[in-house]
Scaffold this motif. Structure first.
Motif, mmCIF file in Angstrom:
data_model
loop_
_atom_site.group_PDB
_atom_site.id
_atom_site.type_symbol
_atom_site.label_atom_id
_atom_site.label_comp_id
_atom_site.label_asym_id
_atom_site.label_seq_id
_atom_site.Cartn_x
_atom_site.Cartn_y
_atom_site.Cartn_z
ATOM 1 N N ALA A 8 -8.536 1.826 -13.036
ATOM 2 C CA ALA A 8 -8.725 1.014 -11.831
ATOM 3 C C ALA A 8 -7.871 1.531 -10.684
ATOM 4 O O ALA A 8 -8.337 1.656 -9.547
ATOM 5 N N VAL A 9 -6.618 1.872 -10.970
ATOM 6 C CA VAL A 9 -5.698 2.367 -9.935
ATOM 7 C C VAL A 9 -6.154 3.734 -9.432
ATOM 8 O O VAL A 9 -6.228 3.972 -8.222
ATOM 9 N N LEU A 10 -6.463 4.650 -10.353
ATOM 10 C CA LEU A 10 -6.834 6.018 -9.975
ATOM 11 C C LEU A 10 -8.151 6.048 -9.191
ATOM 12 O O LEU A 10 -8.274 6.773 -8.204
ATOM 13 N N GLU A 11 -9.135 5.251 -9.605
ATOM 14 C CA GLU A 11 -10.406 5.213 -8.887
ATOM 15 C C GLU A 11 -10.252 4.583 -7.509
ATOM 16 O O GLU A 11 -10.869 5.029 -6.548
ATOM 17 N N SER A 12 -9.417 3.542 -7.405
ATOM 18 C CA SER A 12 -9.173 2.911 -6.108
ATOM 19 C C SER A 12 -8.481 3.873 -5.154
ATOM 20 O O SER A 12 -8.698 3.822 -3.946
ATOM 21 N N ALA A 13 -7.637 4.739 -5.694
ATOM 22 C CA ALA A 13 -6.922 5.717 -4.866
ATOM 23 C C ALA A 13 -7.856 6.826 -4.391
ATOM 24 O O ALA A 13 -7.561 7.504 -3.412
ATOM 25 N N GLY A 14 -8.967 7.040 -5.091
ATOM 26 C CA GLY A 14 -9.906 8.068 -4.694
ATOM 27 C C GLY A 14 -9.787 9.342 -5.505
ATOM 28 O O GLY A 14 -10.351 10.371 -5.136
ATOM 29 N N VAL A 15 -9.057 9.291 -6.607
ATOM 30 C CA VAL A 15 -8.932 10.448 -7.487
ATOM 31 C C VAL A 15 -10.214 10.537 -8.314
ATOM 32 O O VAL A 15 -10.611 9.569 -8.952
ATOM 33 N N THR A 16 -10.878 11.706 -8.291
ATOM 34 C CA THR A 16 -12.145 11.841 -9.014
ATOM 35 C C THR A 16 -12.010 12.638 -10.307
ATOM 36 O O THR A 16 -12.826 12.480 -11.207
ATOM 37 N N ASP A 17 -11.001 13.514 -10.385
ATOM 38 C CA ASP A 17 -10.805 14.346 -11.577
ATOM 39 C C ASP A 17 -9.341 14.291 -11.991
ATOM 40 O O ASP A 17 -8.482 14.810 -11.287
ATOM 41 N N VAL A 18 -9.072 13.668 -13.129
ATOM 42 C CA VAL A 18 -7.694 13.558 -13.600
ATOM 43 C C VAL A 18 -7.681 13.255 -15.098
ATOM 44 O O VAL A 18 -8.606 12.627 -15.613
ATOM 45 N N LEU A 19 -6.649 13.731 -15.770
ATOM 46 C CA LEU A 19 -6.418 13.384 -17.166
ATOM 47 C C LEU A 19 -5.213 12.459 -17.183
ATOM 48 O O LEU A 19 -4.184 12.780 -16.593
ATOM 49 N N ALA A 20 -5.323 11.315 -17.844
ATOM 50 C CA ALA A 20 -4.227 10.357 -17.844
ATOM 51 C C ALA A 20 -4.053 9.760 -19.230
ATOM 52 O O ALA A 20 -5.026 9.543 -19.951
ATOM 53 N N LYS A 21 -2.817 9.507 -19.586
ATOM 54 C CA LYS A 21 -2.516 8.902 -20.881
ATOM 55 C C LYS A 21 -1.497 7.797 -20.691
ATOM 56 O O LYS A 21 -0.475 7.989 -20.048
ATOM 57 N N ILE A 29 0.101 11.439 -15.958
ATOM 58 C CA ILE A 29 -1.125 11.850 -15.285
ATOM 59 C C ILE A 29 -1.054 13.349 -14.997
ATOM 60 O O ILE A 29 0.011 13.877 -14.701
ATOM 61 N N LYS A 30 -2.206 13.994 -15.119
ATOM 62 C CA LYS A 30 -2.255 15.447 -15.043
ATOM 63 C C LYS A 30 -3.498 15.868 -14.248
ATOM 64 O O LYS A 30 -4.567 15.278 -14.429
ATOM 65 N N PRO A 31 -3.384 16.860 -13.377
ATOM 66 C CA PRO A 31 -4.562 17.307 -12.624
ATOM 67 C C PRO A 31 -5.630 17.871 -13.562
ATOM 68 O O PRO A 31 -5.310 18.376 -14.638
ATOM 69 N N ALA A 32 -6.883 17.778 -13.147
ATOM 70 C CA ALA A 32 -7.987 18.284 -13.963
ATOM 71 C C ALA A 32 -8.940 19.088 -13.092
ATOM 72 O O ALA A 32 -8.974 18.929 -11.871
ATOM 73 N N ALA A 33 -9.733 19.941 -13.732
ATOM 74 C CA ALA A 33 -10.710 20.764 -13.030
ATOM 75 C C ALA A 33 -11.824 19.897 -12.460
ATOM 76 O O ALA A 33 -12.100 18.799 -12.964
ATOM 77 N N HIS A 34 -12.478 20.408 -11.409
ATOM 78 C CA HIS A 34 -13.582 19.687 -10.771
ATOM 79 C C HIS A 34 -14.691 19.410 -11.794
ATOM 80 O O HIS A 34 -15.063 20.284 -12.564
ATOM 81 N N GLY A 35 -15.184 18.175 -11.825
ATOM 82 C CA GLY A 35 -16.245 17.790 -12.745
ATOM 83 C C GLY A 35 -15.756 17.117 -14.015
ATOM 84 O O GLY A 35 -16.556 16.656 -14.813
ATOM 85 N N LEU A 56 0.821 -1.206 0.000
ATOM 86 C CA LEU A 56 0.000 0.000 0.000
ATOM 87 C C LEU A 56 0.857 1.259 0.000
ATOM 88 O O LEU A 56 1.910 1.305 0.623
ATOM 89 N N ILE A 57 0.370 2.293 -0.707
ATOM 90 C CA ILE A 57 1.044 3.591 -0.711
ATOM 91 C C ILE A 57 0.020 4.683 -0.413
ATOM 92 O O ILE A 57 -1.178 4.493 -0.624
ATOM 93 N N LYS A 58 0.497 5.828 0.078
ATOM 94 C CA LYS A 58 -0.356 6.988 0.352
ATOM 95 C C LYS A 58 -0.227 7.958 -0.812
ATOM 96 O O LYS A 58 0.879 8.277 -1.230
ATOM 97 N N VAL A 59 -1.367 8.407 -1.342
ATOM 98 C CA VAL A 59 -1.392 9.314 -2.488
ATOM 99 C C VAL A 59 -1.931 10.670 -2.029
ATOM 100 O O VAL A 59 -3.010 10.736 -1.440
ATOM 101 N N PRO A 60 -1.192 11.755 -2.300
ATOM 102 C CA PRO A 60 -1.719 13.080 -1.934
ATOM 103 C C PRO A 60 -2.820 13.501 -2.918
ATOM 104 O O PRO A 60 -2.581 13.602 -4.115
ATOM 105 N N ILE A 61 -4.020 13.697 -2.389
ATOM 106 C CA ILE A 61 -5.150 14.110 -3.224
ATOM 107 C C ILE A 61 -5.626 15.472 -2.730
ATOM 108 O O ILE A 61 -5.862 15.656 -1.539
ATOM 109 N N MET A 62 -5.740 16.428 -3.654
ATOM 110 C CA MET A 62 -6.197 17.775 -3.321
ATOM 111 C C MET A 62 -7.448 18.103 -4.133
ATOM 112 O O MET A 62 -7.385 18.134 -5.357
ATOM 113 N N HIS A 63 -8.571 18.308 -3.460
ATOM 114 C CA HIS A 63 -9.838 18.651 -4.108
ATOM 115 C C HIS A 63 -10.216 17.645 -5.200
ATOM 116 O O HIS A 63 -10.665 18.019 -6.281
ATOM 117 N N GLY A 64 -9.986 16.361 -4.940
ATOM 118 C CA GLY A 64 -10.370 15.306 -5.872
ATOM 119 C C GLY A 64 -9.406 15.053 -7.008
ATOM 120 O O GLY A 64 -9.628 14.189 -7.840
#
Length: 172
Positions: A118-131, A101-107, A76-84
């Motif tokens: 699967a990884v990003l959703e399990s971590a609790g990230v709700t808004d992100v752009l990833a390639k 992976i890149k931060p994205a605006a809310h919504g 397990l690792i800890k991921v810093p999440i700010m405003h989703g």
């Protein structure tokens, strides 16, 4: 145990949700015929900044998944999440798989492919752009994504390490 700078948390203290990313059927040809076994790549997370990945191998699918979950709880690792979202852009490589992976605006939601999602959703990230670039091998994509999330740094930690104000960290 969670690998983090602040303190260690045991997986037993957390309510983790698991996601099976991929299941492979492995065939080994022996003198007596074919021997089948299965390998399962599993991601676990609490949806609030903690995520881990594991691989389980066994003769039965369910047994392989269970072993994968146990292995993921050890990594397990800890991921810093700010405003989703995540605090900053991050690039990572594992084998021939590259992820960005890149931060994205809310919504915005989670804009990512299967293994990364699967990884990003399990971590609790709700808004992100990833390639995902390069290889699409789920094992390496998951490892690269976890590596990218593990190397993210919180703005407060950056400001302390560089001895500058938080305002300056955000404004550059």
């Amino acid at each position: 145990m969670i690998k983090s700078n602040d303190h260690k948390i045991k997986a037993g203290d957390l309510e983790l949700k698991e996601k099976v990313v991929s299941i492979n059927r492995v065939v080994k040809t022996t003198k007596g015929g074919r021997a089948f076994s299965f390998s399962a790549l599993v991601v676990v997370g609490n949806g609030a900044g903690i995520v881990g990945q594991g691989l389980g191998k066994a003769k039965e699918v369910q047994e392989a998944i269970t072993k994968g979950i146990e292995d993921a709880k050890k990594n397990l690792i800890k991921v810093p999440i700010m405003h989703g979202t995540i605090p900053h852009d991050q690039f990572s490589k594992e084998g021939a798989a590259k992820v960005f992976i890149k931060p994205a605006a809310h919504g915005t939601g989670v804009i990512a492919g299967g293994s990364m999602r699967a990884v990003l959703e399990s971590a609790g990230v709700t808004d992100v752009l990833a390639k995902s670039l390069g290889s699409a091998n789920p094992h390496n994509v998951v490892k690269a994504t976890v590596k990218a999330l593990a190397t993210l740094r919180e703005p407060i930690a950056v400001s302390k390490a560089r001895s500058i104000s938080l305002k300056r960290v955000f404004n550059g």
